[in-house]
Design a protein around this motif. Sequence first.
Motif, PDB file in Angstrom:
ATOM      1  N   ARG A  81       0.835  -1.211   0.000  1.00 26.34           N
ATOM      2  CA  ARG A  81       0.000   0.000   0.000  1.00 26.34           C
ATOM      3  C   ARG A  81       0.869   1.260   0.000  1.00 26.34           C
ATOM      4  O   ARG A  81       0.627   2.207  -0.750  1.00 26.34           O
ATOM      5  CB  ARG A  81      -0.913   0.007   1.233  1.00 26.34           C
ATOM      6  N   THR A  93      -4.796   3.630  -1.905  1.00 28.08           N
ATOM      7  CA  THR A  93      -4.623   2.220  -1.527  1.00 28.08           C
ATOM      8  C   THR A  93      -5.156   1.894  -0.138  1.00 28.08           C
ATOM      9  O   THR A  93      -5.126   0.733   0.269  1.00 28.08           O
ATOM     10  CB  THR A  93      -3.128   1.847  -1.580  1.00 28.08           C
ATOM     11  N   ASP A  95      -6.891   0.586   2.894  1.00 30.35           N
ATOM     12  CA  ASP A  95      -7.832  -0.520   3.155  1.00 30.35           C
ATOM     13  C   ASP A  95      -8.091  -1.438   1.960  1.00 30.35           C
ATOM     14  O   ASP A  95      -8.969  -2.305   2.032  1.00 30.35           O
ATOM     15  CB  ASP A  95      -9.184   0.015   3.664  1.00 30.35           C
ATOM     16  N   LEU A  96      -7.338  -1.270   0.877  1.00 31.00           N
ATOM     17  CA  LEU A  96      -7.544  -2.159  -0.268  1.00 31.00           C
ATOM     18  C   LEU A  96      -6.782  -3.475  -0.090  1.00 31.00           C
ATOM     19  O   LEU A  96      -5.731  -3.524   0.543  1.00 31.00           O
ATOM     20  CB  LEU A  96      -7.071  -1.493  -1.566  1.00 31.00           C
ATOM     21  N   SER A  97      -7.323  -4.533  -0.675  1.00 30.14           N
ATOM     22  CA  SER A  97      -6.616  -5.815  -0.708  1.00 30.14           C
ATOM     23  C   SER A  97      -5.464  -5.720  -1.714  1.00 30.14           C
ATOM     24  O   SER A  97      -5.422  -4.805  -2.547  1.00 30.14           O
ATOM     25  CB  SER A  97      -7.570  -6.927  -1.132  1.00 30.14           C
ATOM     26  N   GLU A 100      -6.766  -5.838  -5.306  1.00 28.36           N
ATOM     27  CA  GLU A 100      -7.343  -4.562  -5.747  1.00 28.36           C
ATOM     28  C   GLU A 100      -6.254  -3.532  -6.049  1.00 28.36           C
ATOM     29  O   GLU A 100      -6.357  -2.753  -7.008  1.00 28.36           O
ATOM     30  CB  GLU A 100      -8.283  -4.015  -4.667  1.00 28.36           C
ATOM     31  N   ILE A 101      -5.191  -3.547  -5.241  1.00 31.57           N
ATOM     32  CA  ILE A 101      -4.076  -2.611  -5.475  1.00 31.57           C
ATOM     33  C   ILE A 101      -3.404  -2.912  -6.810  1.00 31.57           C
ATOM     34  O   ILE A 101      -3.154  -2.008  -7.625  1.00 31.57           O
ATOM     35  CB  ILE A 101      -3.047  -2.684  -4.325  1.00 31.57           C
ATOM     36  N   LYS A 104      -5.615  -1.815  -9.717  1.00 30.56           N
ATOM     37  CA  LYS A 104      -5.547  -0.363  -9.919  1.00 30.56           C
ATOM     38  C   LYS A 104      -4.210   0.021 -10.566  1.00 30.56           C
ATOM     39  O   LYS A 104      -4.148   0.902 -11.435  1.00 30.56           O
ATOM     40  CB  LYS A 104      -5.692   0.366  -8.582  1.00 30.56           C
ATOM     41  N   THR A 119     -10.076 -11.531  -3.257  1.00 32.20           N
ATOM     42  CA  THR A 119      -9.636 -10.505  -2.298  1.00 32.20           C
ATOM     43  C   THR A 119      -9.677 -10.938  -0.837  1.00 32.20           C
ATOM     44  O   THR A 119      -9.459 -10.125   0.049  1.00 32.20           O
ATOM     45  CB  THR A 119     -10.511  -9.243  -2.448  1.00 32.20           C
TER      46      THR A 119
END
Length: 267
Positions: A81, A93, A95-97, A100-101, A104, A119
């Motif tokens: 993150r 970033t 709280d994203l898994s 997901e990062i 993105k 996730t």
Amino acid sequence: MDCNVAENINILAKFLGTRDIDALNQEELFKRYGIHQVDVMVLFGGSILEGGDVLASGIKNFVAKKYIIVGGAGHTTDTLRQVVHLEYPDIETTDLSEAEIFQKYIKHVYGCKADYLETKSTNCGNNITYLLDLLKENNISFKSIILSQDASMQRRMVAGLKKYVKDDVTIINYASYCVSVLKQNDELVYEEDLHGMWTINRYVNLLMGEIPRLSDDANGYGPNGKNYIAHVDIPEHVKIAFEELKMVFGSETREANPLYASKVIKK
């Protein structure tokens, strides 16, 4: 510092971070396996940013029919993150898994994306079981699959998958990076810069943590131990390199963090 230290680190790295093809393209796949596309390519979170670059190159080169990123929040997530947000402030970033990062990241940098994200997983074991659940839920059958993971954990990830799939499935290793270390002015340094790479100390710690896990004994993850993975043969020269490194770095290898253990479902 003894030159053998760098050599021994590179021995572990080469054993753990396997790549079965020289490049991630259709030509290499055909040359080695007689196919132009695998059914599925998977990038596992926990990888450094180079892993996203590798996945994007696979997508651009049409090496698979489906692309999946696997990774919830585990022991590497906070680092990922921070690194992504620092280098790409436009990518939020918090709280994203990890999946997901990375999604993105490859959208932002390469304009491409994976077909599916997993996730919830938090470790190498449920990375595999949750991946298989996702494939089943989406009716994706596969006879060939490319796995791309942080090089330190590549061999363990494949051994985890081998525990669950039949022998007729072609599993292709493509570790998310290949790197060597050398001794320079009595310090260990990387031969080349890699995108978002671990510090040397973290890298050595990750490498050394793998050998006890891969060992098929009472304390390891193989069938004779915790039975998380299929049996792995560890060559003698790799065992020797590991033992020699323990004399330099001690036996403080990375312990599994109980926070990220698979949840046991009570019946």
